[in-house]
Design an enzyme around this catalytic site. Structure first.
Site: not given
Ligand code: MG
Length: 321
Positions: A136, A162, A164, A189, A214, A239, A263, A291
C-alpha cells in the site's frame, strides 16, 4: 489451556517514511502488545492495531489499554478454555472495542499454536503455503514521486499495488501508474473520503480497470455504498464498514460491495475473521487481507490469516510503512 497472566506494553515506533492517507499523515506508530502466559511458561503474543488517534477507527491506544486492563483481561485470567476460539465468549457482554478484543484473542491463538506446536495458520484452517504480497502506497507529493515509488516497490517484488486516494488525488495518479506500468494489478483506497455526490466522478475510474475501489464512503453508509456500486463498474471493497460477520452478510445481501477486506483487528479477532472468510467463500465473494501498519508481531498474525485468502494481501516487510 488456562491463561495464568497477561502483560501489556505500549510501543512507539517511527515509520521508515511518512504514510499519508485521506485522513492524515503519519510519521510514527503507537501500538499495544499483549503477552499471554499459561501456567507452564508458554507465551503467546498479540498486537492491538488501534492507533494513537481516532482517525481510522473510533478506538485508540488509550481506549484499548483501558478496555484491556479494566474489562477484557479480568474476564479471561484463570479461565480454562479448550481453544482460543472460545475466548470471545468471555466478553460477549462488552460492546464494541473490537481492536482491544482482537489483540487479546489473537495472543490466545498464538499461545495455543505454541502449546500445540502447530503453525497458527493450521489452527485457523489453512495449510502453510507461499503467499503473494501486495503493498500500500500513501499519497505522494506528485505523480512523478508516486511512479518512482511504484517502480521501487515492484523492483522489491510486490505484485499488487494499492494507492491511497482522496478528492484531488485520484484520476491523475491512477492514469500515471497505468501509463508507466500498463496492466499491473492495481487498486485504490479512499478511506471514506468521498460522498454519494461524487459517484459520477468515481465512475471516471472505471476505464482504468482497477481491481477494486476500497471504502469510498463513510463507514456507516452500507445503503449508500449499495447505491454507489450500482453506478460503478469497478468493484467496491469495504474495509472500515465491516465490523462483524453479520454486517459483512448485510453488505453482501444489499450489494454494498463485491469484495471484502478482512482485518482481524477491526473484526474483533480471528474467530470473526474466519467467519467472514467462510461467508465470502460460501457466496463466491473474493476477499483480501489489508494491513494496519503493524509491527512484525501483527504482520506475522496477518500472514497466517492470509493463508485463507484469495487476493494478495497488503502486508509488506516489517521495516515498511
Ligand atoms: Mg483500507
Amino acid at each position: 489451556m488456562r491463561i495464568a497472566s497477561v502483560g501489556l506494553s505500549l510501543l512507539r515506533l517511527p515509520l521508515v517514511r511518512p504514510f499519508e492517507t485521506s485522513f492524515g499523515r503519519m510519521t510514527g506508530r503507537e501500538l499495544i502488545l499483549v503477552d499471554v502466559h499459561d501456567a507452564d511458561g508458554a507465551v503467546g503474543w498479540g498486537e492491538c492495531v488501534a492507533d494513537a488517534d481516532p482517525f481510522y477507527s473510533a478506538e485508540t491506544t488509550t481506549t484499548a489499554w483501558h478496555m484491556l486492563e479494566k474489562y477484557l483481561v479480568p474476564q479471561i485470567l484463570g479461565r480454562e478454555v479448550g481453544s482460543a476460539s472460545e475466548l470471545p465468549d468471555a466478553w460477549t457482554k462488552i460492546r464494541g472495542h473490537n481492536m482491544a478484543k482482537a489483540a487479546l484473542e489473537m495472543a490466545g491463538w498464538d499461545l495455543e499454536a505454541r502449546i500445540r506446536n502447530r503453525p497458527l495458520c493450521e489452527l485457523l484452517g489453512a495449510p502453510a503455503r507461499p503467499i503473494e504480497s501486495g503493498v500500500s502506497i500513501g499519497i505522494q507529493s506528485s505523480t512523478g514521486a508516486l511512479v518512482d515509488r511504484v517502480a521501487e516497490e515492484r523492483a522489491a517484488g510486490y505484485r499488487r499495488i494499492k494507492i491511497k486516494i482522496k478528492p484531488g488525488w485520484d484520476l491523475e495518479p491512477v492514469a500515471a501508474i497505468r501509463k508507466a506500468f500498463g496492466d499491473i494489478p492495481l487498486m485504490v483506497d479512499a478511506n471514506a473520503a468521498y460522498t454519494p455526490d461524487d459517484a459520477a466522478h468515481l465512475a471516471k475510474l472505471d476505464p482504468f480497470d482497477l481491481m477494486m475501489i476500497e471504502q469510498p464512503l463513510w463507514e456507516d453508509d452500507l445503503v449508500r455504498h449499495a447505491r454507489l456500486q450500482q453506478q460503478l463498474r469497478t468493484p467496491v471493497c469495504l474495509d472500515e464498514s465491516i465490523t462483524s460477520p453479520e454486517i459483512a452478510a448485510d453488505a453482501l445481501d444489499i450489494g454494498a460491495c463485491r469484495i471484502i477486506n478482512v482485518k482481524p483487528g477491526r473484526l474483533g479477532g480471528f474467530r470473526a475473521s474466519v467467519a467472514v472468510h467462510d461467508l465470502a467463500q460460501a457466496r463466491g465473494v473474493p476477499l483480501w487481507h489489508g494491513g494496519m501498519l503493524e509491527s512484525g508481531i501483527g504482520r506475522a498474525h496477518n500472514l497466517h490469516l492470509s493463508a485463507l485468502q484469495v487476493y494478495p494481501g497488503a502486508r509488506s516487510a516489517t521495516p515498511h510503512p
